[in-house]
Design an enzyme around this catalytic site. Sequence first.
Site, PDB file in Angstrom:
ATOM      1  N   ASP A  36       3.823  -1.080  -4.874  1.00 11.40           N
ATOM      2  CA  ASP A  36       5.290  -1.236  -4.853  1.00 11.40           C
ATOM      3  C   ASP A  36       5.898  -0.807  -6.187  1.00 11.40           C
ATOM      4  OD1 ASP A  36       3.820  -3.396  -5.733  1.00 11.40           O
ATOM      5  OD2 ASP A  36       5.087  -4.941  -4.850  1.00 11.40           O
ATOM      6  N   TYR A  70      -6.060   2.926   9.234  1.00  8.78           N
ATOM      7  CA  TYR A  70      -6.141   4.051  10.162  1.00  8.78           C
ATOM      8  C   TYR A  70      -7.500   4.123  10.866  1.00  8.78           C
ATOM      9  CZ  TYR A  70      -1.818   6.012   8.169  1.00  8.78           C
ATOM     10  OH  TYR A  70      -0.517   6.225   7.773  1.00  8.78           O
ATOM     11  N   ASP A 100      -0.684   8.076   2.451  1.00  6.13           N
ATOM     12  CA  ASP A 100       0.158   8.765   3.432  1.00  6.13           C
ATOM     13  C   ASP A 100       1.633   8.559   3.078  1.00  6.13           C
ATOM     14  OD1 ASP A 100       0.927  10.120   5.664  1.00  6.13           O
ATOM     15  OD2 ASP A 100       0.198   8.668   7.116  1.00  6.13           O
ATOM     16  N   LYS A 124      -2.919  -3.033  -3.850  1.00  7.90           N
ATOM     17  CA  LYS A 124      -2.148  -4.277  -3.709  1.00  7.90           C
ATOM     18  C   LYS A 124      -3.187  -5.404  -3.780  1.00  7.90           C
ATOM     19  CE  LYS A 124       1.914  -6.047  -2.826  1.00  7.90           C
ATOM     20  NZ  LYS A 124       3.019  -6.041  -3.776  1.00  7.90           N
TER      21      LYS A 124
END
Length: 345
Positions: free
Chosen positions: A209, A125, A233, A172
């Site tokens: 995930d 972002y 988010d 991740k």
Amino acid sequence: MSAHQIIYLPGDGIGPEVAMAARRVVDAAGVEVEWIEKPLGLGAFEKFGDALPKDTVDAVRATGVALKGPSTTPIGGGHVSANVRLRKELELFANVRPVKTVPGLETSHGAIDLVIVRENTEDLYAGFENEVAPGVVTCIKVITDRASRRIARFAFSYAQRWDRKKVTAVHKANIMKKADGLFLDCCRQAAEESNNAGGTVTFNDVLVDALCMHLVTKPSRYDVLLLENLYGDIVSDLAAGLIGGLGLAPGGNYGAETAVFEAIHGSAPDIAGQGIANPIAMILSAAMMCHHLGRPDAYRRIRRGVASVTRERKDVLTPDLGGSGDTEGLTAAIIAGVQAQPATI
Ligand code: NAI
């Protein structure tokens, strides 16, 4: 006691409907507020050519606190998100989103009691998007030691203050070994610092995930979730779904000197102007604001007032909660519920 000066940012779409409901509930909870209204969002862009006028930012900086309705950001083009700009300009680096089962509105996911702590200023972002060749676009993920360390320390300090037991870093780092690896390292170091300072909050980490699957199957294994901006988010909306939807999930954005309180949902253009938006998420955000202002009594009154309505007044619930009520009726019932709570709780 003198009145708190609070900047009131109604926003767009359902923003003015739910923000005004929250404002009325704060007044009913006995917190003396001088509300100062300022423009922000699509409406501000259309009127002043700027979705985040300088005067609005200056006002929030001066008073240090704002209550904000959601604002509209055009998809795929148009002006840059006023939210993203506001968070960056005021260094509102921590976005706290408590996700807790609302009494009377239990879902099939069981009792949920999570807090999402989302980094608010960088990651994908950061706004670095480039068309490097026709048909090829890059979007740069920015992760810094400074921002990661800052949010990780915030998460541990928040967890300790609110008597939470565990912080879980979400990442991740198996794929983005450098970017998410740095974030994870900073989280581990903050855990160690907290521990060395006598803190009792434990730490672990999980791939984003796997987290999504666990949240749906066994959410009770999590307590405080610590995430970068984008994961935070997305996971926030998932978590809101676990407790019954976006209309129930509040939030607060905190910087060193400034805080802005807003629901996690957007401006819901599909139902704007119909008077059926659920004001509860904004009202619970306003309760968080009261706590921040040093009024834990008002925080409790509002939360209990909301709970009394969701438990006992199914007749006033809005359509997103399966009811046939409207914003005004639900707000009025919550105001009555808040006023029915003892003044000192
Ligand atoms: P959204 O959150 O506005 O709506 C998603 C779905 O949830 C819609 O069906 C909507 O009707 C429903 N919903 C949301 N809040 C509700 C409420 N309080 N009561 C009842 N139903 C509710 O997300 P969407 O449609 O993706 O985004 C719409 C606009 O909001 C976009 O311009 C987006 O950029 C903006 N947005 C602004 C945010 C903010 O100001 N903090 C946060 C998220 C999105």
